[in-house]
Design a protein around this motif. Structure first.
Motif, mmCIF file in Angstrom:
data_model
loop_
_atom_site.group_PDB
_atom_site.id
_atom_site.type_symbol
_atom_site.label_atom_id
_atom_site.label_comp_id
_atom_site.label_asym_id
_atom_site.label_seq_id
_atom_site.Cartn_x
_atom_site.Cartn_y
_atom_site.Cartn_z
ATOM 1 N N ARG A 48 -3.716 121.903 -15.428
ATOM 2 C CA ARG A 48 -2.591 121.487 -14.600
ATOM 3 C C ARG A 48 -2.970 121.624 -13.126
ATOM 4 O O ARG A 48 -4.026 122.174 -12.777
ATOM 5 C CB ARG A 48 -1.362 122.387 -14.883
ATOM 6 N N ALA A 49 -2.098 121.126 -12.263
ATOM 7 C CA ALA A 49 -2.280 121.293 -10.824
ATOM 8 C C ALA A 49 -0.962 121.742 -10.224
ATOM 9 O O ALA A 49 0.065 121.091 -10.410
ATOM 10 C CB ALA A 49 -2.740 119.989 -10.171
ATOM 11 N N LEU A 50 -0.997 122.857 -9.527
ATOM 12 C CA LEU A 50 0.198 123.400 -8.897
ATOM 13 C C LEU A 50 0.487 122.717 -7.567
ATOM 14 O O LEU A 50 1.626 122.351 -7.285
ATOM 15 C CB LEU A 50 0.030 124.905 -8.683
ATOM 16 N N SER A 51 -0.542 122.532 -6.747
ATOM 17 C CA SER A 51 -0.281 122.099 -5.376
ATOM 18 C C SER A 51 -1.524 121.530 -4.721
ATOM 19 O O SER A 51 -2.644 121.712 -5.202
ATOM 20 C CB SER A 51 0.216 123.287 -4.546
ATOM 21 N N VAL A 52 -1.288 120.852 -3.613
ATOM 22 C CA VAL A 52 -2.344 120.455 -2.681
ATOM 23 C C VAL A 52 -1.923 120.914 -1.295
ATOM 24 O O VAL A 52 -0.796 120.641 -0.864
ATOM 25 C CB VAL A 52 -2.557 118.933 -2.639
ATOM 26 N N ALA A 53 -2.802 121.611 -0.607
ATOM 27 C CA ALA A 53 -2.591 121.974 0.791
ATOM 28 C C ALA A 53 -3.691 121.321 1.612
ATOM 29 O O ALA A 53 -4.850 121.278 1.185
ATOM 30 C CB ALA A 53 -2.617 123.483 0.973
ATOM 31 N N GLY A 54 -3.321 120.809 2.783
ATOM 32 C CA GLY A 54 -4.295 120.139 3.624
ATOM 33 C C GLY A 54 -4.498 120.850 4.950
ATOM 34 O O GLY A 54 -3.814 121.817 5.279
ATOM 35 N N SER A 55 -5.456 120.345 5.708
ATOM 36 C CA SER A 55 -5.770 120.867 7.032
ATOM 37 C C SER A 55 -6.462 119.759 7.817
ATOM 38 O O SER A 55 -7.033 118.830 7.231
ATOM 39 C CB SER A 55 -6.693 122.092 6.924
ATOM 40 N N ASP A 56 -6.427 119.858 9.135
ATOM 41 C CA ASP A 56 -7.130 118.884 9.969
ATOM 42 C C ASP A 56 -8.610 119.217 10.126
ATOM 43 O O ASP A 56 -9.333 118.501 10.831
ATOM 44 C CB ASP A 56 -6.473 118.805 11.355
ATOM 45 N N GLN A 57 -9.069 120.268 9.482
ATOM 46 C CA GLN A 57 -10.480 120.628 9.568
ATOM 47 C C GLN A 57 -11.344 119.493 9.020
ATOM 48 O O GLN A 57 -11.105 118.964 7.938
ATOM 49 C CB GLN A 57 -10.759 121.895 8.772
ATOM 50 N N GLY A 58 -12.364 119.109 9.760
ATOM 51 C CA GLY A 58 -13.245 118.032 9.340
ATOM 52 C C GLY A 58 -14.232 118.455 8.283
ATOM 53 O O GLY A 58 -14.728 119.581 8.280
ATOM 54 N N VAL A 59 -14.505 117.540 7.354
ATOM 55 C CA VAL A 59 -15.478 117.750 6.290
ATOM 56 C C VAL A 59 -16.371 116.519 6.248
ATOM 57 O O VAL A 59 -15.888 115.388 6.242
ATOM 58 C CB VAL A 59 -14.782 117.948 4.925
ATOM 59 N N VAL A 60 -17.682 116.741 6.226
ATOM 60 C CA VAL A 60 -18.625 115.633 6.243
ATOM 61 C C VAL A 60 -18.937 115.179 4.820
ATOM 62 O O VAL A 60 -19.442 115.949 4.001
ATOM 63 C CB VAL A 60 -19.936 116.037 6.955
ATOM 64 N N ARG A 61 -18.621 113.927 4.519
ATOM 65 C CA ARG A 61 -19.063 113.279 3.286
ATOM 66 C C ARG A 61 -19.796 111.999 3.708
ATOM 67 O O ARG A 61 -20.669 112.075 4.549
ATOM 68 C CB ARG A 61 -17.862 113.011 2.363
ATOM 69 N N ILE B 253 -16.513 111.388 8.130
ATOM 70 C CA ILE B 253 -15.790 112.634 8.405
ATOM 71 C C ILE B 253 -14.404 112.516 7.783
ATOM 72 O O ILE B 253 -13.648 111.586 8.078
ATOM 73 C CB ILE B 253 -15.651 112.886 9.917
ATOM 74 N N GLU B 254 -14.069 113.441 6.905
ATOM 75 C CA GLU B 254 -12.759 113.467 6.261
ATOM 76 C C GLU B 254 -12.106 114.812 6.552
ATOM 77 O O GLU B 254 -12.707 115.687 7.175
ATOM 78 C CB GLU B 254 -12.895 113.227 4.758
ATOM 79 N N THR B 255 -10.875 114.978 6.073
ATOM 80 C CA THR B 255 -10.190 116.251 6.271
ATOM 81 C C THR B 255 -10.191 117.063 4.981
ATOM 82 O O THR B 255 -10.239 116.521 3.880
ATOM 83 C CB THR B 255 -8.749 116.040 6.748
ATOM 84 N N ALA B 256 -10.135 118.382 5.153
ATOM 85 C CA ALA B 256 -10.237 119.309 4.026
ATOM 86 C C ALA B 256 -8.906 119.490 3.322
ATOM 87 O O ALA B 256 -7.833 119.276 3.901
ATOM 88 C CB ALA B 256 -10.759 120.658 4.515
ATOM 89 N N ALA B 257 -8.987 119.901 2.073
ATOM 90 C CA ALA B 257 -7.788 120.203 1.288
ATOM 91 C C ALA B 257 -8.154 121.197 0.199
ATOM 92 O O ALA B 257 -9.332 121.357 -0.157
ATOM 93 C CB ALA B 257 -7.188 118.942 0.685
ATOM 94 N N VAL B 258 -7.150 121.871 -0.326
ATOM 95 C CA VAL B 258 -7.319 122.832 -1.416
ATOM 96 C C VAL B 258 -6.302 122.523 -2.500
ATOM 97 O O VAL B 258 -5.110 122.350 -2.209
ATOM 98 C CB VAL B 258 -7.148 124.284 -0.933
#
Length: 526
Positions: free
Chosen positions: A186-199, A202-207
């Motif tokens: 299952r998945a409880l949640s998604v939290a995001g941030s403006d922190q950049g992530v290189v793929r 440049i994208e933004t991070a999430a958990v």
């Protein structure tokens, strides 16, 4: 037929060198990273997996996600673990993002190994996942795991982060699959941030916070087998049996019984995938749950224009994990697990006998599911004729690339005694005479068992979803979320949580994909 299993025994596997030097697991430490235990949420966490010896994991703390914000939360998943989704404050979001740690959590990253695209990859492990602990629920203990909460000793040159687009896809699909009645994490949640992530860009991070009774996988056992560590192999098997399969402890050979039960569950799970047109995309042994649950949503997809050879993962250049190959690969993976368990089972013959249940379990489950999808009773005297009817159906679906989900949903409106209502179905086919010929065979079969149109329609609509997570729907929600508009994530989640309902106000979510959707590609890079 598309649902057949072309079984091939894998060749014996040669152990590969470990990706980390001996002792690295014990010595690796991230204790200097920021983060400390605080009472952000009073989750009544236990730590069953962390009670195993330290060889099985590394204790560590997550790397805080700066200025986190809530992207989405699943109300049913939240309520399952005792959280009120309407009472999400800043402290709660911080915990969902891995920026704060509940007091009773003991975060760990697990070690495992595995075969990736059929090749032994050696040591892998939770490269961007961390286990908080487990919570008692009405359905039994449920582990909570951050995905994207920072580097671990198993990150293998990665940054330990997940990006927003893949996190939204996993969040939505986990809950969609659960609503479809398919075994899944299952998945409880998604939290995001403006922190950049290189793929690729440049994208933004999430958990994502994922939930499952356990995240132990086939590769968890392969790890100790390929290190010739029978002691840890036995510890892990005993833990799994005692915690998740306690009835097997009374069997003459509990380890053989474990393999047989996992093999059965895996066969049933993949049969369910095939029945709704779901493609996993990365069926590596490190992505196969020891509980037979769909695990690790990466480059997945739902079948649209039917093509049995469809490959949903842009990185799968050889088509190993195409739709048609999934049943065979499921069995291949069970062989890899079996080889890891041979030292405990003791006899090759017993091991083989446990594996031999796969084909029969898969065939029985698929037969039951397909009969239900067509609204037919399983009549023993019609078994051969029904198989021919199904073969013919998948032949014309393939030849016409008819939409998989829409076909089965609209099929419920076909009348046994008249073709007056066939147009919505015929519109899905280029070769309409071919469909008409099949429909006549189908009507003959319906009349044979005295099928009642209204009753059959209700039964078929209860198993043939109207709404699935098509790639273009997920992309629409992602596009808005990247502009800080999370309304489409919430709305799409709500639609997918009732996939069999008509939902006339959401009719657009059941439409054929637009032309631009054909250009969407999903890979392992996220």
């Amino acid at each position: 037929m598309t649902f057949d299993v072309a079984l091939q025994h894998p060749r014996p596997f040669a152990p590969a060198a470990a990706a980390f030097p001996p002792g690295a697991l014990k010595s690796a430490s991230l204790r200097n990273q920021p983060g400390k235990a605080i009472a952000a949420i009073a989750l009544p966490l236990e730590n069953s997996f962390a009670s195993l010896p330290p060889d099985f994991y590394t204790r560590l703390m997550p790397t805080p996600l700066p200025a986190p914000y809530l992207v989405g939360i699943s109300a049913p998943a939240a309520r399952l673990i005792g959280l009120d989704p309407a009472q999400v404050d800043d402290d709660t979001v911080a915990v969902l993002a891995g920026s704060r740690v509940p007091e009773r959590a003991q975060p760990v990253a697990a070690v495992y190994s595995g075969h990736q695209f059929g090749v032994w990859a050696g040591q892998l492990g939770d490269g961007r996942a961390m286990l908080l602990g487990d919570v008692a629920t009405a359905e039994g203990p449920m582990e909570l795991q951050w995905k994207g909460a920072g580097m671990t000793p198993y990150s293998r040159m990665g940054d330990g982060r997940a990006v927003l687009r893949s996190s939204i896809r996993e969040f939505l699909c986990s809950e969609a699959m659960h609503a479809l009645g398919i075994p899944t994490t299952r998945a409880l949640s998604v939290a995001g941030s403006d922190q950049g992530v290189v793929r690729e860009t440049i994208e933004t991070a999430a958990v994502v916070i994922r939930m499952a009774p356990t995240f132990i996988r086939f590769g968890s056992f392969e790890h100790w087998f390929h290190r010739n560590n029978e002691g840890n192999l036995r510890i892990l098997a005993d833990y799994v049996i005692d915690r998740f399969y306690p009835a097997l402890r009374d069997e003459d050979n509990p380890y053989a019984a474990l393999l047989e039960e996992v093999t059965r569950r895996t066969a049933r799970m993949i049969a369910h995938w095939q029945s709704v047109g779901f493609m996993h995309g990365v069926m590596n042994t490190d992505n196969m749950s020891i509980l037979g649950q769909t695990l690790d949503y990466g480059p997945f997809g739902f079948m649209e224009a039917f093509n049995a050879q469809h490959i949903c993962n842009h990185s799968d250049h050889q088509g190993r994990y195409s739709y048609a190959m999934q049943p065979q690969i499921g069995h291949w993976n069970c062989y890899a697990l079996a080889q890891a368990l041979v030292p405990l089972i003791g006899e090759v013959e017993e091991t083989q006998a446990a594996l031999d249940v796969y084909q029969g379990e898969f065939a029985t489950t698929v037969d039951r599911l397909l009969h239900a999808k067509l609204g037919l009773n399983q009549l023993p005297e019609q078994a051969d004729a029904d198989r021919a009817l199904l073969d013919s159906l998948f032949g014309i679906l393939q030849a016409n690339h008819a939409d998989f989900t829409l076909f089965f949903r609209r099929l419920s409106g076909l009348q046994a005694g008249s073709n007056a209502g066939d147009e919505p179905l015929r519109d899905l086919f280029i070769d309409r005479p071919a469909f008409d010929a099949w429909a006549q065979q189908y009507r003959t079969r319906l009349l044979l068992e005295g099928s009642v149109d209204a009753e059959r329609k209700a039964a078929m609509n209860a198993v043939n979803p109207k709404y699935v997570l098509r790639n273009y729907l997920a992309q629409g929600a992602i596009d808005k979320a990247q502009q800080k508009d999370f309304s489409e994530v919430a709305r799409l989640l709500q639609v997918l949580q009732s996939p069999f309902d008509e939902q006339p106000e959401n009719e657009q979510y059941a439409a054929l994909p637009p032309d631009w959707a054909a250009e969407l590609e999903v890979s392992c890079s996220s």
